[in-house]
Scaffold this motif. Structure first.
Motif, PDB file in Angstrom:
ATOM      1  N   LEU A 168      -7.761   3.400 -22.310  1.00 37.29           N
ATOM      2  CA  LEU A 168      -6.923   3.293 -21.122  1.00 37.29           C
ATOM      3  C   LEU A 168      -6.779   4.648 -20.457  1.00 37.29           C
ATOM      4  CD1 LEU A 168      -4.079   0.915 -22.313  1.00 37.29           C
ATOM      5  CD2 LEU A 168      -5.829   0.443 -20.635  1.00 37.29           C
ATOM      6  N   VAL A 169      -6.703   4.613 -19.144  1.00 35.43           N
ATOM      7  CA  VAL A 169      -6.363   5.792 -18.360  1.00 35.43           C
ATOM      8  C   VAL A 169      -5.208   5.390 -17.454  1.00 35.43           C
ATOM      9  CG1 VAL A 169      -8.652   6.848 -18.432  1.00 35.43           C
ATOM     10  CG2 VAL A 169      -8.113   5.245 -16.608  1.00 35.43           C
ATOM     11  N   ILE A 170      -4.409   6.364 -17.097  1.00 33.06           N
ATOM     12  CA  ILE A 170      -3.344   6.115 -16.130  1.00 33.06           C
ATOM     13  C   ILE A 170      -3.847   6.668 -14.806  1.00 33.06           C
ATOM     14  CG2 ILE A 170      -0.940   6.478 -15.495  1.00 33.06           C
ATOM     15  CD1 ILE A 170      -0.379   7.050 -18.483  1.00 33.06           C
ATOM     16  N   GLU A 171      -4.004   5.785 -13.845  1.00 32.27           N
ATOM     17  CA  GLU A 171      -4.494   6.156 -12.520  1.00 32.27           C
ATOM     18  C   GLU A 171      -3.367   5.989 -11.512  1.00 32.27           C
ATOM     19  OE1 GLU A 171      -7.302   7.443 -11.765  1.00 32.27           O
ATOM     20  OE2 GLU A 171      -8.674   6.912 -13.383  1.00 32.27           O
ATOM     21  N   LEU A 172      -3.520   6.595 -10.358  1.00 34.04           N
ATOM     22  CA  LEU A 172      -2.575   6.391  -9.266  1.00 34.04           C
ATOM     23  C   LEU A 172      -3.104   5.295  -8.366  1.00 34.04           C
ATOM     24  CD1 LEU A 172      -1.679  10.047  -8.257  1.00 34.04           C
ATOM     25  CD2 LEU A 172      -0.302   8.447  -9.581  1.00 34.04           C
ATOM     26  N   ASP A 173      -2.241   4.314  -8.067  1.00 32.30           N
ATOM     27  CA  ASP A 173      -2.655   3.289  -7.115  1.00 32.30           C
ATOM     28  C   ASP A 173      -2.435   3.824  -5.698  1.00 32.30           C
ATOM     29  OD1 ASP A 173       0.075   2.932  -6.480  1.00 32.30           O
ATOM     30  OD2 ASP A 173       0.252   1.123  -7.705  1.00 32.30           O
ATOM     31  N   GLU A 174      -2.710   3.012  -4.710  1.00 30.76           N
ATOM     32  CA  GLU A 174      -2.607   3.483  -3.324  1.00 30.76           C
ATOM     33  C   GLU A 174      -1.174   3.767  -2.892  1.00 30.76           C
ATOM     34  OE1 GLU A 174      -5.910   2.196  -0.453  1.00 30.76           O
ATOM     35  OE2 GLU A 174      -5.464   0.408  -1.645  1.00 30.76           O
ATOM     36  N   ALA A 175      -0.194   3.318  -3.668  1.00 26.91           N
ATOM     37  CA  ALA A 175       1.209   3.638  -3.397  1.00 26.91           C
ATOM     38  C   ALA A 175       1.637   4.867  -4.204  1.00 26.91           C
ATOM     39  CB  ALA A 175       2.100   2.448  -3.725  1.00 26.91           C
ATOM     40  N   ASP A 176       0.663   5.548  -4.823  1.00 24.29           N
ATOM     41  CA  ASP A 176       0.906   6.737  -5.646  1.00 24.29           C
ATOM     42  C   ASP A 176       1.789   6.451  -6.851  1.00 24.29           C
ATOM     43  OD1 ASP A 176      -0.740   8.427  -4.197  1.00 24.29           O
ATOM     44  OD2 ASP A 176       0.853   8.959  -2.796  1.00 24.29           O
ATOM     45  N   GLN A 177       1.666   5.252  -7.396  1.00 25.85           N
ATOM     46  CA  GLN A 177       2.374   4.883  -8.614  1.00 25.85           C
ATOM     47  C   GLN A 177       1.386   4.853  -9.772  1.00 25.85           C
ATOM     48  OE1 GLN A 177       5.709   4.462  -8.702  1.00 25.85           O
ATOM     49  NE2 GLN A 177       5.727   4.934  -6.531  1.00 25.85           N
ATOM     50  N   GLY A 178       1.843   5.220 -10.951  1.00 26.62           N
ATOM     51  CA  GLY A 178       0.989   5.191 -12.123  1.00 26.62           C
ATOM     52  C   GLY A 178       0.703   3.762 -12.549  1.00 26.62           C
ATOM     53  N   ALA A 179      -0.555   3.480 -12.862  1.00 19.51           N
ATOM     54  CA  ALA A 179      -0.957   2.139 -13.295  1.00 19.51           C
ATOM     55  C   ALA A 179      -1.996   2.271 -14.404  1.00 19.51           C
ATOM     56  CB  ALA A 179      -1.530   1.350 -12.120  1.00 19.51           C
ATOM     57  N   MET A 180      -1.940   1.357 -15.358  1.00 22.10           N
ATOM     58  CA  MET A 180      -2.892   1.355 -16.471  1.00 22.10           C
ATOM     59  C   MET A 180      -4.218   0.743 -16.032  1.00 22.10           C
ATOM     60  SD  MET A 180      -1.450   2.535 -19.206  1.00 22.10           S
ATOM     61  CE  MET A 180       0.162   2.869 -19.859  1.00 22.10           C
ATOM     62  N   PHE A 181      -5.301   1.384 -16.446  1.00 20.97           N
ATOM     63  CA  PHE A 181      -6.636   0.879 -16.149  1.00 20.97           C
ATOM     64  C   PHE A 181      -7.465   0.958 -17.418  1.00 20.97           C
ATOM     65  CE2 PHE A 181     -10.789   0.397 -14.397  1.00 20.97           C
ATOM     66  CZ  PHE A 181     -10.597  -0.390 -13.276  1.00 20.97           C
ATOM     67  N   ALA A 182      -8.042  -0.173 -17.838  1.00 20.86           N
ATOM     68  CA  ALA A 182      -8.863  -0.229 -19.051  1.00 20.86           C
ATOM     69  C   ALA A 182     -10.324   0.013 -18.688  1.00 20.86           C
ATOM     70  CB  ALA A 182      -8.712  -1.578 -19.737  1.00 20.86           C
ATOM     71  N   MET A 183     -10.921   0.957 -19.409  1.00 25.38           N
ATOM     72  CA  MET A 183     -12.324   1.330 -19.220  1.00 25.38           C
ATOM     73  C   MET A 183     -13.078   1.022 -20.513  1.00 25.38           C
ATOM     74  SD  MET A 183     -12.370   3.193 -16.264  1.00 25.38           S
ATOM     75  CE  MET A 183     -13.604   4.462 -16.385  1.00 25.38           C
ATOM     76  N   PRO A 184     -14.406   0.871 -20.436  1.00 23.66           N
ATOM     77  CA  PRO A 184     -15.164   0.745 -21.681  1.00 23.66           C
ATOM     78  C   PRO A 184     -14.913   1.969 -22.562  1.00 23.66           C
ATOM     79  CG  PRO A 184     -16.543   0.237 -19.788  1.00 23.66           C
ATOM     80  CD  PRO A 184     -15.254   0.802 -19.252  1.00 23.66           C
TER      81      PRO A 184
END
Length: 188
Positions: free
Chosen positions: A118-134
């Motif tokens: 998992l990485v924590i990315e910023l969405d377009e509202a500049d909020q942190g969101a979890m994103f699962a990568m291989p």
């Protein structure tokens, strides 16, 4: 669909003050979650008290970002204006090796029972969101349709960093709200 500069809708922006720590971690390029100082339980989602022992001594610490994708789903219909034009959209539940299960946006190469990171990315509202990568680095991993809707790297994070510093500047002791996370001009 890739993000568009002229789009009006933004991802849901309502987040608790505790959840702003995810934004802070993303800006610092860290995978940090709250850890209870009393019982050592890793917390997710962010909260004000420990879900296990009810202590309010929660500190943001870097934790292991690997886990297993235990379930995945595809949203094909939504009333949310932001996601409506980007459907279908994949999300899933990841059981982290460090304890909690999280709901995350999914890279196209992630499937149930796969090891992921998992990485924590910023969405377009500049909020942190979890994103699962291989779990393994793929040469074309950044070409993922969903990942492209998030902000990556220092250039795109600068506006979010400034906004968060302004928010923290209005708070007398930012370290009291997000212990373990710090701004560039403050020590831990």
């Amino acid at each position: 669909m890739e993000k568009s500069e002229n789009r009006n809708p933004l991802p849901p922006q309502q987040r608790s003050l505790a959840a702003q720590g995810l934004r802070f971690a993303a800006i610092q390029e860290r995978f940090a979650l709250q850890v209870c100082e009393e019982c050592s339980t890793v917390q997710y989602p962010p909260r004000d008290i420990c879900g296990k022992c009810l202590s309010d001594q929660l500190v943001w610490n870097d934790v292991d970002n690997h886990g297993v994708l235990v379930a995945a789903t595809i949203t094909r219909v939504t009333g949310d204006p932001y996601f409506k034009e980007m459907l279908p959209w994949r999300t899933g539940i990841v059981k982290l090796d460090c304890g909690p299960s999280v709901i995350a946006h999914l890279h196209g190469d992630c499937n149930p029972d796969d090891r992921v990171r998992l990485v924590i990315e910023l969405d377009e509202a500049d909020q942190g969101a979890m994103f699962a990568m291989p779990a393994a680095d793929l040469p074309d991993r950044l070409d993922d349709r969903q990942l492209k809707t998030f902000r990556h790297g220092p250039d795109e994070w600068e506006a979010a960093r400034i906004t968060l510093q302004q928010v923290a500047g209005n708070i007398e002791q930012p370290a009291d709200i997000w212990p373990g996370l710090h701004f560039d001009n403050q020590g831990e």
